[in-house]
Enzyme design. Structure first.
Site, mmCIF file in Angstrom:
data_model
loop_
_atom_site.group_PDB
_atom_site.id
_atom_site.type_symbol
_atom_site.label_atom_id
_atom_site.label_comp_id
_atom_site.label_asym_id
_atom_site.label_seq_id
_atom_site.Cartn_x
_atom_site.Cartn_y
_atom_site.Cartn_z
ATOM 1 N N ASN A 6 -7.619 -1.073 8.356
ATOM 2 C CA ASN A 6 -8.761 -1.133 9.275
ATOM 3 C C ASN A 6 -9.917 -1.974 8.727
ATOM 4 O O ASN A 6 -10.025 -2.104 7.507
ATOM 5 C CB ASN A 6 -9.264 0.291 9.531
ATOM 6 C CG ASN A 6 -8.467 0.969 10.623
ATOM 7 O OD1 ASN A 6 -8.154 0.361 11.637
ATOM 8 N ND2 ASN A 6 -8.138 2.248 10.416
ATOM 9 N N ASN A 34 -12.094 -4.129 2.857
ATOM 10 C CA ASN A 34 -10.717 -4.368 3.296
ATOM 11 C C ASN A 34 -10.407 -5.825 3.637
ATOM 12 O O ASN A 34 -9.265 -6.272 3.475
ATOM 13 C CB ASN A 34 -10.369 -3.448 4.475
ATOM 14 C CG ASN A 34 -10.185 -2.009 4.002
ATOM 15 O OD1 ASN A 34 -10.272 -1.731 2.810
ATOM 16 N ND2 ASN A 34 -9.939 -1.093 4.920
ATOM 17 N N GLY A 61 1.116 4.079 4.066
ATOM 18 C CA GLY A 61 2.211 3.212 3.618
ATOM 19 C C GLY A 61 3.426 4.023 3.167
ATOM 20 O O GLY A 61 4.567 3.722 3.544
ATOM 21 N N HIS A 73 -8.850 -0.991 18.530
ATOM 22 C CA HIS A 73 -8.521 0.298 17.889
ATOM 23 C C HIS A 73 -9.835 0.890 17.357
ATOM 24 O O HIS A 73 -10.122 0.847 16.172
ATOM 25 C CB HIS A 73 -7.521 0.023 16.764
ATOM 26 C CG HIS A 73 -7.092 1.234 16.004
ATOM 27 N ND1 HIS A 73 -6.543 2.342 16.607
ATOM 28 C CD2 HIS A 73 -7.107 1.501 14.675
ATOM 29 C CE1 HIS A 73 -6.255 3.240 15.680
ATOM 30 N NE2 HIS A 73 -6.594 2.758 14.492
ATOM 31 N N ARG A 108 -14.280 2.846 11.661
ATOM 32 C CA ARG A 108 -13.287 1.929 11.073
ATOM 33 C C ARG A 108 -13.949 0.602 10.718
ATOM 34 O O ARG A 108 -13.610 -0.031 9.715
ATOM 35 C CB ARG A 108 -12.160 1.686 12.078
ATOM 36 C CG ARG A 108 -11.352 2.942 12.421
ATOM 37 C CD ARG A 108 -10.265 2.635 13.444
ATOM 38 N NE ARG A 108 -9.443 3.793 13.743
ATOM 39 C CZ ARG A 108 -9.652 4.606 14.776
ATOM 40 N NH1 ARG A 108 -10.661 4.412 15.595
ATOM 41 N NH2 ARG A 108 -8.851 5.634 14.996
ATOM 42 N N GLY A 131 0.862 -1.195 0.000
ATOM 43 C CA GLY A 131 0.000 0.000 0.000
ATOM 44 C C GLY A 131 0.887 1.230 0.000
ATOM 45 O O GLY A 131 1.598 1.496 0.973
HETATM 46 N N1 LIG Z 1 -4.100 0.981 12.316
HETATM 47 C C1 LIG Z 1 -4.008 2.288 12.343
HETATM 48 O O1 LIG Z 1 -3.633 2.872 13.355
HETATM 49 C C2 LIG Z 1 -4.386 3.085 11.119
HETATM 50 C C3 LIG Z 1 -4.154 4.458 11.056
HETATM 51 C C4 LIG Z 1 -4.482 5.148 9.878
HETATM 52 C C5 LIG Z 1 -5.023 4.461 8.808
HETATM 53 N N2 LIG Z 1 -5.260 3.133 8.923
HETATM 54 C C6 LIG Z 1 -5.801 2.351 7.802
HETATM 55 O O2 LIG Z 1 -4.759 2.087 6.882
HETATM 56 C C7 LIG Z 1 -5.314 1.889 5.580
HETATM 57 C C8 LIG Z 1 -4.589 2.777 4.571
HETATM 58 O O3 LIG Z 1 -4.880 4.132 4.835
HETATM 59 P P1 LIG Z 1 -4.327 5.274 3.847
HETATM 60 O O4 LIG Z 1 -4.748 6.560 4.421
HETATM 61 O O5 LIG Z 1 -2.895 5.008 3.534
HETATM 62 O O6 LIG Z 1 -5.205 4.957 2.541
HETATM 63 P P2 LIG Z 1 -4.833 5.312 1.016
HETATM 64 O O7 LIG Z 1 -6.089 5.209 0.228
HETATM 65 O O8 LIG Z 1 -4.062 6.575 0.962
HETATM 66 O O9 LIG Z 1 -3.856 4.130 0.604
HETATM 67 C C9 LIG Z 1 -4.274 2.803 0.459
HETATM 68 C C10 LIG Z 1 -3.480 2.192 -0.680
HETATM 69 O O10 LIG Z 1 -3.734 0.793 -0.737
HETATM 70 C C11 LIG Z 1 -3.671 0.438 -2.113
HETATM 71 N N3 LIG Z 1 -4.310 -0.861 -2.325
HETATM 72 C C12 LIG Z 1 -5.635 -1.151 -2.372
HETATM 73 N N4 LIG Z 1 -5.790 -2.462 -2.623
HETATM 74 C C13 LIG Z 1 -4.554 -3.004 -2.720
HETATM 75 C C14 LIG Z 1 -4.057 -4.308 -2.975
HETATM 76 N N5 LIG Z 1 -4.880 -5.349 -3.161
HETATM 77 N N6 LIG Z 1 -2.723 -4.494 -3.025
HETATM 78 C C15 LIG Z 1 -1.872 -3.468 -2.835
HETATM 79 N N7 LIG Z 1 -2.285 -2.204 -2.593
HETATM 80 C C16 LIG Z 1 -3.601 -1.982 -2.547
HETATM 81 C C17 LIG Z 1 -4.376 1.583 -2.812
HETATM 82 O O11 LIG Z 1 -4.072 1.618 -4.207
HETATM 83 C C18 LIG Z 1 -3.839 2.783 -2.057
HETATM 84 O O12 LIG Z 1 -2.687 3.326 -2.668
HETATM 85 C C19 LIG Z 1 -6.807 2.173 5.728
HETATM 86 O O13 LIG Z 1 -7.521 0.979 5.885
HETATM 87 C C20 LIG Z 1 -6.875 3.021 6.983
HETATM 88 O O14 LIG Z 1 -8.139 2.939 7.593
HETATM 89 C C21 LIG Z 1 -4.944 2.435 10.039
#
Ligand SMILES: NC(=O)c1ccc[n+]([C@@H]2O[C@H](COP(=O)([O-])OP(=O)(O)OC[C@H]3O[C@@H](n4cnc5c(N)ncnc54)[C@H](O)[C@@H]3O)[C@@H](O)[C@H]2O)c1
Length: 313
Positions: free
Chosen positions: A121, A96, A13, A176, A89, A8
């Site tokens: 999430n 997801n 990422g 979370h 979430r 990601g």
């Molecule tokens: N655990 C935590 O503390 C926490 C904190 C913030 C965000 N998050 C979660 O992290 C995730 C990412 O958030 P973000 O803001 O970076 O989102 P984002 O949309 O900016 O990035 C997500 C990326 O994943 C890619 N993607 C989608 N399907 C894919 C696949 N099969 N293989 C590879 N890549 C793929 C997309 O193309 C995109 O670039 C979300 O689910 C968000 O809710 C978790």
């Protein structure tokens, strides 16, 4: 030296990859996404900061090419939709779960010895899904949420006490989630002294409330989920693994009786080192905190049950 993959290349990422590259936590780092050119572009941009920031991590961006991730020691999974303002979430599970399941299968095919760090999430349920489907030992599947929520708790506490963030200790356990995470007030200290010695009950209540909706507050301001602190928090866990720092990081791990819970991945204080989860620390909680933790576990279980309903588990 070590190899890290970040799946990601979106906000979280790419931020995580950037922190890891700058801190030279691994010798080799691969960023992978399904969106054509995105990882390649982000990595090229990062590479152009190498001479300015003086780092030499070997970084590479690829589209869908899991062979390039082979032999990774740690894989951070951020692939998945982020929430929009007003969303929880948990509402992300439908999309997801499918993404995380597929990504985990691809990752372990090429890196069967990897430690997985799940960020997507609803994180506790995505970690459970990864633990159940990856075939990896339970200490090698970790969810990141507590590191971020604890950093937010420490920020809000430092503001309430008007002191430096680093002088504050504080952790958040449980799921979370905006409504059920558990900031552990009884163990929050300023230089080892309980924070309750310095601020009143109302101020503490406000800190707890602000911490719990920390992510939603940012989602409302930014129009999407936050990334600097989430990316840095994920990198913090990766660093503790690869440098064998044995830091105590509230992390989402599979419990087998600890805190009275089993067959659930949920946030608890864990010692994080080269083997992944080296130990789950069982800290004494107040009766109220334990009740809140159990309630949080019930909520996580309810979300986990959706995995069966939508046929991903
Ligand atoms: N655990 C935590 O503390 C926490 C904190 C913030 C965000 N998050 C979660 O992290 C995730 C990412 O958030 P973000 O803001 O970076 O989102 P984002 O949309 O900016 O990035 C997500 C990326 O994943 C890619 N993607 C989608 N399907 C894919 C696949 N099969 N293989 C590879 N890549 C793929 C997309 O193309 C995109 O670039 C979300 O689910 C968000 O809710 C978790």
């Amino acid at each position: 030296m070590a190899k890290v993959t970040v799946v990601g290349a979106g906000n979280v990422g790419a931020t995580c990859a950037n922190v890891l590259a700058q801190k030279e936590v691994a010798s080799e780092l691969v960023l992978i996404d399904i969106k054509e050119g995105l990882s390649e572009g982000k990595i090229l941009d990062m590479f152009q900061t190498a001479s300015l920031l003086d780092f030499d991590t070997a970084i590479r961006g690829v589209t869908n090419d899991y062979a390039a991730t082979a032999g990774s020691d740690v894989v951070v999974i951020t692939s998945g939709l982020p929430r929009k303002p007003g969303m929880t979430r948990e509402e992300l599970i439908g999309v997801n779960a499918g993404i995380v399941k597929e990504v985990v299968a691809n990752v372990v095919k090429y890196s069967p010895e990897a430690i997985l760090l799940i960020v997507a999430n609803p994180m506790d349920t995505m970690t459970y899904l990864a633990a159940k489907t990856s075939g990896l030992k339970k200490n090698r599947v970790i969810g990141m949420g507590g590191a971020l929520d604890s950093a937010r708790f420490r920020c809000y506490l430092s503001k309430a006490l008007n002191v430096n963030t680093n002088e504050i200790e504080g952790m958040v356990i449980g799921g979370h989630s905006d409504t059920t995470m558990v900031p552990v007030v009884s163990k929050a200290t300023y230089k080892g002294v309980p924070v309750t010695n310095f601020v009143g009950e109302d101020a503490i209540k406000q800190v707890v409330a602000d911490t719990m909706v920390g992510g939603a507050t940012l989602t409302k301001l930014l129009g999407t989920s936050a990334w600097y602190a989430p990316g840095a928090a994920a990198a913090y866990v990766v660093e503790s693994i690869l440098r064998n720092q044995m830091k105590v990081v509230p992390s989402c791990v599979m419990l087998e009786g600890e805190y009275g819970q089993r067959d659930i991945c949920i946030g608890v204080p864990a010692v994080i080192g080269r083997g992944g989860v080296e130990k789950v620390l069982e800290i004494p909680l107040t009766a109220e905190e334990k009740a809140l933790f159990d309630k949080s576990a019930d909520a996580v279980r309810a979300t986990n049950a959706v995995l069966k309903e939508i046929n991903v588990l």
